[in-house]
Write an enzyme that holds these catalytic residues in place. Structure first.
Site, short mmCIF file in Angstrom:
data_model
loop_
_atom_site.label_atom_id
_atom_site.label_comp_id
_atom_site.label_asym_id
_atom_site.label_seq_id
_atom_site.Cartn_x
_atom_site.Cartn_y
_atom_site.Cartn_z
N HIS A 5 19.30 -83.46 -13.85
CA HIS A 5 18.75 -84.01 -12.61
C HIS A 5 19.85 -84.78 -11.89
O HIS A 5 20.57 -85.57 -12.52
CB HIS A 5 17.56 -84.93 -12.91
N LEU A 23 7.69 -76.19 -12.41
CA LEU A 23 7.31 -76.97 -13.58
C LEU A 23 7.19 -76.03 -14.78
O LEU A 23 6.63 -74.94 -14.68
CB LEU A 23 5.97 -77.65 -13.31
N GLU A 48 28.18 -83.29 -12.65
CA GLU A 48 27.42 -82.22 -13.32
C GLU A 48 28.36 -81.20 -13.94
O GLU A 48 28.23 -80.84 -15.12
CB GLU A 48 26.49 -81.53 -12.32
N ASP A 60 10.76 -84.29 -14.73
CA ASP A 60 11.81 -85.31 -14.89
C ASP A 60 11.44 -86.48 -15.79
O ASP A 60 11.95 -87.59 -15.63
CB ASP A 60 12.23 -85.87 -13.51
N LEU A 80 13.21 -74.86 -10.10
CA LEU A 80 12.29 -75.71 -9.34
C LEU A 80 10.82 -75.64 -9.77
O LEU A 80 10.00 -76.37 -9.26
CB LEU A 80 12.41 -75.40 -7.84
C1 GRF Z 1 21.93 -79.50 -9.33
O1 GRF Z 1 22.20 -80.58 -8.51
C2 GRF Z 1 21.04 -79.89 -10.45
O2 GRF Z 1 21.12 -81.24 -10.79
C3 GRF Z 1 19.70 -79.61 -9.92
O3 GRF Z 1 19.81 -78.57 -9.02
C4 GRF Z 1 21.15 -78.43 -8.61
C5 GRF Z 1 21.58 -77.04 -8.93
O4 GRF Z 1 22.78 -76.73 -8.33
N1 GRF Z 1 18.58 -79.92 -10.64
P1 GRF Z 1 23.51 -75.37 -8.67
O5 GRF Z 1 22.54 -74.24 -8.32
O6 GRF Z 1 23.85 -75.38 -10.12
O7 GRF Z 1 24.71 -75.33 -7.80
#
Ligand code: GRF
Length: 192
Positions: free
Chosen positions: A104, A87, A174, A145, A85
């Site tokens: 993202h 930058l 993801e 982003d 989280l």
């Molecule tokens: C995911 O949704 C990713 O896209 C984001 O943060 C989340 C992380 O989830 N930027 P996790 O900790 O991998 O479960």
């Protein structure tokens, strides 16, 4: 062999998938998990995999070369942000050009930028009655982003989907795609 460092602030389900994917891989391995939160679950996941962990502090991250030097000393080749989280500072970007990527949970350039993370993204998607969402994997630059997009995949959003439903669909994408996209990048780094 390429060394991958994962940066994560939270649960680390993507980090987990990445560590699984590269556990027996011939070209790369996850050798380090970095977090800004000492109690982040991702650190436990890393320890379960026998992967080294490092907790970073804000002032040193932004105002010293400590993190860059530590990554260089550990011969990190690729940095993967998975729910990180903070930058990324300019000195880190400059030290790892085109070697830092982020995932993202939306179709950038929509629903990106500072403050757009986690459920806030999916709440905005539902509030705007979007009929699709998805994932974006992109290079990291000095703006949240905004780096060059490497990969996107979409999913449908139906009118009765809640933000939690969208989150589930996006997370499935993801987990399905992030490790293999990283693998492609590793192959490019190995055979430029
Ligand atoms: C995911 O949704 C990713 O896209 C984001 O943060 C989340 C992380 O989830 N930027 P996790 O900790 O991998 O479960």
């Amino acid at each position: 062999m390429k060394n991958i460092a994962i940066f994560a602030s939270g649960t680390g389900s993507n980090a987990q998938k990445m560590m699984e994917h590269f556990a027996q891989h011939s070209q790369a391995k996850v050798t380090l998990v970095v977090s800004n939160k000492p109690k982040a679950l991702v650190l436990e996941k890393a320890q379960n995999f026998g992967v080294a962990t490092q907790v970073i502090q804000r002032d040193r991250f932004y105002h010293s070369a400590e993190v860059v030097e530590s990554l260089q000393n550990q011969q990190i080749d690729l940095i993967v942000l998975a729910g990180f989280l903070w930058l990324v500072p300019q000195n880190l970007i400059a030290a790892f050009p085109n070697k830092i990527i982020n995932i993202h949970p939306a179709l950038l350039p929509k629903y990106g930028g500072k403050g757009m993370y986690g459920m806030r993204v999916h709440e905005a998607v539902v509030a705007n009655q979007e009929n699709e969402s998805g994932i974006t994997i992109h290079y990291v630059n000095e703006h949240y982003d905004e780096g060059k997009i490497i990969f996107q995949e979409r999913c449908l959003v139906t009118p009765d989907d809640t933000p939690a439903d969208v989150a589930k669909k996006v997370q499935a994408l993801e987990h399905q795609h992030f490790p293999s996209v990283v693998e492609q990048l590793v192959k490019k780094l190995s055979n430029p």
